[in-house]
Every structure is written in C-alpha cells, then in structure tokens.
Scaffold this active site. Structure first.
Site, PDB file in Angstrom:
ATOM      1  N   GLU A  32       0.829  -1.204   0.000  1.00  0.00           N
ATOM      2  CA  GLU A  32       0.000   0.000   0.000  1.00  0.00           C
ATOM      3  C   GLU A  32       0.868   1.261   0.000  1.00  0.00           C
ATOM      4  O   GLU A  32       1.877   1.329   0.704  1.00  0.00           O
ATOM      5  CB  GLU A  32      -0.907  -0.004   1.233  1.00  0.00           C
ATOM      6  CG  GLU A  32      -1.821  -1.226   1.310  1.00  0.00           C
ATOM      7  CD  GLU A  32      -2.388  -1.429   2.703  1.00  0.00           C
ATOM      8  OE1 GLU A  32      -2.540  -0.432   3.447  1.00  0.00           O
ATOM      9  OE2 GLU A  32      -2.675  -2.585   3.065  1.00  0.00           O
ATOM     10  N   GLU A  70      -3.695  -7.023   3.698  1.00  0.00           N
ATOM     11  CA  GLU A  70      -2.381  -7.584   3.999  1.00  0.00           C
ATOM     12  C   GLU A  70      -2.302  -9.064   3.654  1.00  0.00           C
ATOM     13  O   GLU A  70      -1.253  -9.553   3.213  1.00  0.00           O
ATOM     14  CB  GLU A  70      -2.037  -7.350   5.471  1.00  0.00           C
ATOM     15  CG  GLU A  70      -1.639  -5.929   5.801  1.00  0.00           C
ATOM     16  CD  GLU A  70      -2.812  -4.960   5.833  1.00  0.00           C
ATOM     17  OE1 GLU A  70      -2.586  -3.738   5.708  1.00  0.00           O
ATOM     18  OE2 GLU A  70      -3.960  -5.439   5.960  1.00  0.00           O
ATOM     19  N   ASP A  95       1.927  -4.128  13.222  1.00  0.00           N
ATOM     20  CA  ASP A  95       0.588  -4.323  13.753  1.00  0.00           C
ATOM     21  C   ASP A  95      -0.374  -4.813  12.664  1.00  0.00           C
ATOM     22  O   ASP A  95      -1.255  -5.632  12.909  1.00  0.00           O
ATOM     23  CB  ASP A  95       0.069  -3.014  14.350  1.00  0.00           C
ATOM     24  CG  ASP A  95       1.125  -2.297  15.176  1.00  0.00           C
ATOM     25  OD1 ASP A  95       0.965  -2.176  16.390  1.00  0.00           O
ATOM     26  OD2 ASP A  95       2.139  -1.844  14.584  1.00  0.00           O
ATOM     27  N   PHE A  96      -0.203  -4.299  11.434  1.00  0.00           N
ATOM     28  CA  PHE A  96      -1.071  -4.691  10.321  1.00  0.00           C
ATOM     29  C   PHE A  96      -0.678  -6.049   9.751  1.00  0.00           C
ATOM     30  O   PHE A  96      -1.496  -6.702   9.094  1.00  0.00           O
ATOM     31  CB  PHE A  96      -1.015  -3.647   9.208  1.00  0.00           C
ATOM     32  CG  PHE A  96      -1.480  -2.275   9.619  1.00  0.00           C
ATOM     33  CD1 PHE A  96      -2.187  -2.058  10.793  1.00  0.00           C
ATOM     34  CD2 PHE A  96      -1.193  -1.177   8.818  1.00  0.00           C
ATOM     35  CE1 PHE A  96      -2.599  -0.787  11.164  1.00  0.00           C
ATOM     36  CE2 PHE A  96      -1.609   0.097   9.172  1.00  0.00           C
ATOM     37  CZ  PHE A  96      -2.314   0.294  10.359  1.00  0.00           C
ATOM     38  N   HIS A 139      -0.573   0.743  16.708  1.00  0.00           N
ATOM     39  CA  HIS A 139       0.446   1.163  15.746  1.00  0.00           C
ATOM     40  C   HIS A 139       1.825   1.269  16.396  1.00  0.00           C
ATOM     41  O   HIS A 139       2.720   1.888  15.819  1.00  0.00           O
ATOM     42  CB  HIS A 139       0.095   2.536  15.145  1.00  0.00           C
ATOM     43  CG  HIS A 139      -1.193   2.566  14.387  1.00  0.00           C
ATOM     44  ND1 HIS A 139      -2.411   2.592  15.008  1.00  0.00           N
ATOM     45  CD2 HIS A 139      -1.439   2.576  13.053  1.00  0.00           C
ATOM     46  CE1 HIS A 139      -3.372   2.630  14.080  1.00  0.00           C
ATOM     47  NE2 HIS A 139      -2.804   2.619  12.896  1.00  0.00           N
TER      48      HIS A 139
END
Length: 330
Positions: A32, A70, A95-96, A139
């Site tokens: 992204e 993801e 975190d993602f 985050h």
C-alpha cells in the site's frame, strides 16, 4: 577509499532496494502507498534530486500499489516467490502484518520444508516495529519475538542507516523468507552509509566497548543502550554494547564471548518484557556461562495515546543505566 553517503534510515533502505532492482529484474515490491513513495518515504528514489517515488524509475509493474488487504499482499508475494521472482512486500507497520499471519507463518515459512525443498520463498516482508509517537496501542507494537519463534523465518532488525542498507541487501539475497523489521521512529535518522556496505545475517555489531558488563539490544533499543553506556561511563562503569541486528539467526558466539568476559549481561528491548526475545538471549547465556543475567523491557500494557501513558511503555537510557547499576550490585 570507500565512498560514503549521508542518508536517512529510509533513504538507505530505498537505495538498497533500488540497487537490487537495478541488478536483478526479478526483484520487485508491492504494498500500500508505494506509488507515492511509501508512508515513511522508504520507496523514494535517493538518487533523484527531487526524491521522486521509485515507481517513476522502475514502473508500476515492479513497484506495485495494492488494495488494502495484507493477506492478499503477502499471499501474492509468496506466490511470486514460488514462481521465481524475489518480491518485497510492504506491511506498513507490524501491527497490520497480523492480518496476514497465516500467509507468513503457514505458507511462507513452511513451504520449503513441507515440499522437500522443491520450492523456495525468497520473500522480504517489511514490518516496521516499535513505538511511534502518539500512535497508541495498534500502531506501536514490537512483535519480533512472535516471528523469531517460527521455524523457517529469518528475522532482521537494523538500528542504523548503514545497517538498514546492508541488511536489506542481505535479506534480498537470501533464498528464504525474511521478516524485516525497521523501527518506525528511525526513518529520519541520518548516518554515513559506505558504498557497498555489507552486513551478513546473524552477525552482531559492537557499539560500545567495556569490561564491567554486557548490554545486549537491537533495533532502536541498541541506540538507547549505547546512550546508557555513555551515561554509565561518566560514573566509572564501562559497559559493552552489542547490537544483535539479526534475531534469527542471532550471534550467540559474540554474546557468549562477551558474557564470559564481563560476567554480567543485561538484555534490554522495547518490546514487552514478558516472553520477549530477551528471555531467549538470557536463557542461552545462563545455560552456557556463569554470568549473572538480567532483563529489561516494557511493562505488559498496551501503549497509551497520551504522552504520559506512552512514556510508561518507553524503556529509556535512564532505565537501562539503572538496571545496569542494579545488576552490578548483585
């Protein structure tokens, strides 16, 4: 004499990626916001005077923007790697990456072993870790211990621009999946990056010399430990600081040698102390040397948004120096 450039942590990684892409057309990147240069500028061309995104140089077929998924990003990367490409997948923050945990843990890490080496997954997964000012609990995590626990994964965590350049080159040259963990608060940090700087996976760096105790750290915490060692030196305490740089494989030889020489080892990390990778280092030292060992990490709490709450999760130089003094009194 080897030429060096002053680059930020982000520029150093972008330079390594650009060099690898220039040398090997099978290297590509997807994720992204890559088309605009990445969230932190880590996909901006360091050789372009205007800092244009790398997509301007390599085109959208090699610097690919993806949907916000993801699982799809890593899944596509695994497939590309099995097909003979050498992809870099961008997860924005660790975190993602949890949205892609199956693809990382059950697909990328296991393929070579489950199919007798018929397939290889030369995949670099960039997962920025660590506290990110005013970014709160979702985050700001450091989850390196999760991935170091998984057979089949290499885990790297550079602390300096030079090491971000050298380790990313090493990760891109690896034939196996690499979880590549850059620190979110280091992107703008500047440093000298020698041309062609090589950093082998699994080799620690000595940041400070000393004989009274050893401090082991990695990522941004290695720089915090270095600052703590400088504070301790003003008090007549001489601490050696080792930056592991790679958590799997990690440089057991360097750690055990320094542990045996100094007799005391403090392992410090930004991650939550409970079940952190520091426990692995501490246990290994205890099993193989007679050194006294201590650990220091963040409390087992979510990172707060308010500055006062966020500071509760920070393991600063003063805390490291205090833990070192306490270890010396044992």
């Amino acid at each position: 004499m080897t030429q060096a450039r002053t680059l930020t942590y982000a520029q150093a990684a972008a330079l390594a990626l650009a060099e690898a892409m220039q040398a090997n057309e099978r290297v590509l990147a997807l994720g992204e916001d890559l088309g605009r240069g990445g969230v932190f500028g880590q996909y901006r061309d360091p050789d372009d005077p205007n800092g244009q995104p790398l997509v301007k140089r390599f085109g959208p077929e090699r610097i690919m923007d993806t949907p916000i998924s993801e699982a799809a990003i890593v899944g596509a990367g695994v497939g590309m790697a099995l097909a003979g490409l050498r992809p870099v997948v961008e997860l924005r923050v660790v975190d993602f990456a949890l949205c892609a945990i199956d693809e990382v843990v059950n697909q990328a890490a296991k393929n070579r072993f489950m199919f007798g080496g018929q397939g290889r997954v030369p995949l670099v997964m960039r997962m920025p870790i660590g506290l990110w000012s005013a970014s709160a609990a979702q985050h700001s995590q450091s989850l390196e211990a999760w991935f170091a626990h998984i057979p089949g994964l290499t885990v790297a965590a550079p602390a300096t621009p030079a090491d971000n350049y050298g380790l990313l080159h090493a990760a891109l040259a690896s034939g196996d999946p690499v979880v590549y963990m850059e620190h979110k608060e280091l992107w703008s940090r500047q440093g000298e990056v020698p041309a062609g700087h090589a950093v082998p996976l699994g080799k620690a760096a000595r940041l400070h010399e000393g004989q009274d105790l050893l401090i082991v750290a990695w990522s941004r915490q290695a720089l915090v430990a270095q600052e703590a060692a400088q504070q301790l030196a003003q008090q007549g305490i001489h601490a050696e600081v080792l930056d592991l740089r790679t958590l799997w494989p990690w440089d057991q030889g360097a750690v055990l040698e320094a542990a045996a020489r100094t007799g005391r080892v403090l392992v410090t990390h930004e991650a939550v102390q409970v079940a952190g990778f520091g426990a692995e280092v501490a246990a290994t030292v205890a099993e193989h040397t007679g050194a006294k060992v201590a650990r220091l990490g963040a409390p087992r709490i979510p990172v707060g948004y308010a500055p006062a709450l966020e500071d509760e999760s920070r393991v600063g130089a003063e805390k490291v120096a205090a833990a070192a003094r306490a270890l010396l009194r044992r």
